[in-house]
Motif scaffolding. Sequence first.
Motif, PDB file in Angstrom:
ATOM      1  N   PRO A 159       0.800  -1.226   0.000  1.00 33.53           N
ATOM      2  CA  PRO A 159       0.000   0.000   0.000  1.00 33.53           C
ATOM      3  C   PRO A 159       0.835   1.280   0.000  1.00 33.53           C
ATOM      4  O   PRO A 159       0.325   2.353  -0.318  1.00 33.53           O
ATOM      5  CB  PRO A 159      -0.834  -0.114   1.283  1.00 33.53           C
ATOM      6  CG  PRO A 159      -0.108  -1.083   2.139  1.00 33.53           C
ATOM      7  CD  PRO A 159       0.614  -2.014   1.217  1.00 33.53           C
ATOM      8  N   ASP A 160       2.123   1.166   0.328  1.00 34.85           N
ATOM      9  CA  ASP A 160       2.988   2.346   0.356  1.00 34.85           C
ATOM     10  C   ASP A 160       3.600   2.670  -1.005  1.00 34.85           C
ATOM     11  O   ASP A 160       4.287   3.673  -1.149  1.00 34.85           O
ATOM     12  CB  ASP A 160       4.108   2.152   1.382  1.00 34.85           C
ATOM     13  CG  ASP A 160       3.577   2.012   2.800  1.00 34.85           C
ATOM     14  OD1 ASP A 160       2.525   2.625   3.106  1.00 34.85           O
ATOM     15  OD2 ASP A 160       4.202   1.283   3.592  1.00 34.85           O
ATOM     16  N   ILE A 161       3.359   1.808  -1.989  1.00 30.74           N
ATOM     17  CA  ILE A 161       3.954   2.005  -3.319  1.00 30.74           C
ATOM     18  C   ILE A 161       2.838   2.185  -4.342  1.00 30.74           C
ATOM     19  O   ILE A 161       1.933   1.365  -4.429  1.00 30.74           O
ATOM     20  CB  ILE A 161       4.844   0.805  -3.708  1.00 30.74           C
ATOM     21  CG1 ILE A 161       5.973   0.630  -2.703  1.00 30.74           C
ATOM     22  CG2 ILE A 161       5.397   0.987  -5.118  1.00 30.74           C
ATOM     23  CD1 ILE A 161       6.811  -0.617  -2.933  1.00 30.74           C
ATOM     24  N   GLN A 162       2.922   3.252  -5.112  1.00 32.16           N
ATOM     25  CA  GLN A 162       1.932   3.489  -6.156  1.00 32.16           C
ATOM     26  C   GLN A 162       2.031   2.379  -7.195  1.00 32.16           C
ATOM     27  O   GLN A 162       3.109   1.855  -7.482  1.00 32.16           O
ATOM     28  CB  GLN A 162       2.164   4.837  -6.823  1.00 32.16           C
ATOM     29  CG  GLN A 162       1.932   6.014  -5.910  1.00 32.16           C
ATOM     30  CD  GLN A 162       2.235   7.332  -6.602  1.00 32.16           C
ATOM     31  OE1 GLN A 162       2.874   7.380  -7.652  1.00 32.16           O
ATOM     32  NE2 GLN A 162       1.775   8.406  -5.991  1.00 32.16           N
ATOM     33  N   ILE A 163       0.901   2.027  -7.776  1.00 32.07           N
ATOM     34  CA  ILE A 163       0.835   0.889  -8.694  1.00 32.07           C
ATOM     35  C   ILE A 163       1.785   1.048  -9.884  1.00 32.07           C
ATOM     36  O   ILE A 163       2.435   0.095 -10.302  1.00 32.07           O
ATOM     37  CB  ILE A 163      -0.617   0.605  -9.148  1.00 32.07           C
ATOM     38  CG1 ILE A 163      -0.699  -0.742  -9.896  1.00 32.07           C
ATOM     39  CG2 ILE A 163      -1.146   1.714 -10.020  1.00 32.07           C
ATOM     40  CD1 ILE A 163      -0.488  -1.938  -9.022  1.00 32.07           C
ATOM     41  N   GLY A 164       1.903   2.237 -10.421  1.00 32.82           N
ATOM     42  CA  GLY A 164       2.823   2.449 -11.544  1.00 32.82           C
ATOM     43  C   GLY A 164       4.261   2.185 -11.146  1.00 32.82           C
ATOM     44  O   GLY A 164       5.028   1.587 -11.914  1.00 32.82           O
ATOM     45  N   ASN A 165       4.625   2.600  -9.951  1.00 35.66           N
ATOM     46  CA  ASN A 165       5.982   2.350  -9.456  1.00 35.66           C
ATOM     47  C   ASN A 165       6.209   0.862  -9.202  1.00 35.66           C
ATOM     48  O   ASN A 165       7.297   0.352  -9.425  1.00 35.66           O
ATOM     49  CB  ASN A 165       6.245   3.154  -8.189  1.00 35.66           C
ATOM     50  CG  ASN A 165       6.334   4.629  -8.459  1.00 35.66           C
ATOM     51  OD1 ASN A 165       6.603   5.052  -9.579  1.00 35.66           O
ATOM     52  ND2 ASN A 165       6.091   5.440  -7.452  1.00 35.66           N
ATOM     53  N   GLN A 166       5.170   0.180  -8.745  1.00 39.82           N
ATOM     54  CA  GLN A 166       5.290  -1.254  -8.519  1.00 39.82           C
ATOM     55  C   GLN A 166       5.505  -1.984  -9.842  1.00 39.82           C
ATOM     56  O   GLN A 166       6.321  -2.897  -9.926  1.00 39.82           O
ATOM     57  CB  GLN A 166       4.063  -1.803  -7.807  1.00 39.82           C
ATOM     58  CG  GLN A 166       4.195  -3.274  -7.466  1.00 39.82           C
ATOM     59  CD  GLN A 166       3.027  -3.799  -6.672  1.00 39.82           C
ATOM     60  OE1 GLN A 166       2.100  -3.079  -6.356  1.00 39.82           O
ATOM     61  NE2 GLN A 166       3.076  -5.068  -6.352  1.00 39.82           N
TER      62      GLN A 166
END
Length: 107
Positions: free
Chosen positions: A41-48
């Motif tokens: 939850p601490d990482i934006q989906i695009g960054n993931q």
Amino acid sequence: MKLFFIILISLLSLSENSYGEISSKAALKKVFDGCVQEEDPDIQIGNQYEYCACFIKKISLGMDLEELMVLGMDVLSAENEEQGERIVISNQKVKKYITKCAIKLYQ
């Protein structure tokens, strides 16, 4: 984490040779999908997505199938997810790949 390596082992075992670059797009896509399912939850989906792509690229170019399968079997034999994560992190190549890809999350 275990699901990621189960998918990884099963798909990579379909590869024609044990050494060298992993070139199966279908296998790598499934591994990518498994990585993305490990939500943080601490990482934006695009960054993931970017992290997972980086990690899979490094694995596909830097490890051979035998190394990856041994690592995956070690993770599957772990008593719990935390122990499995420690096994993954103890692999020096994987540790380097995670570090290089994770750095991009914070730049």
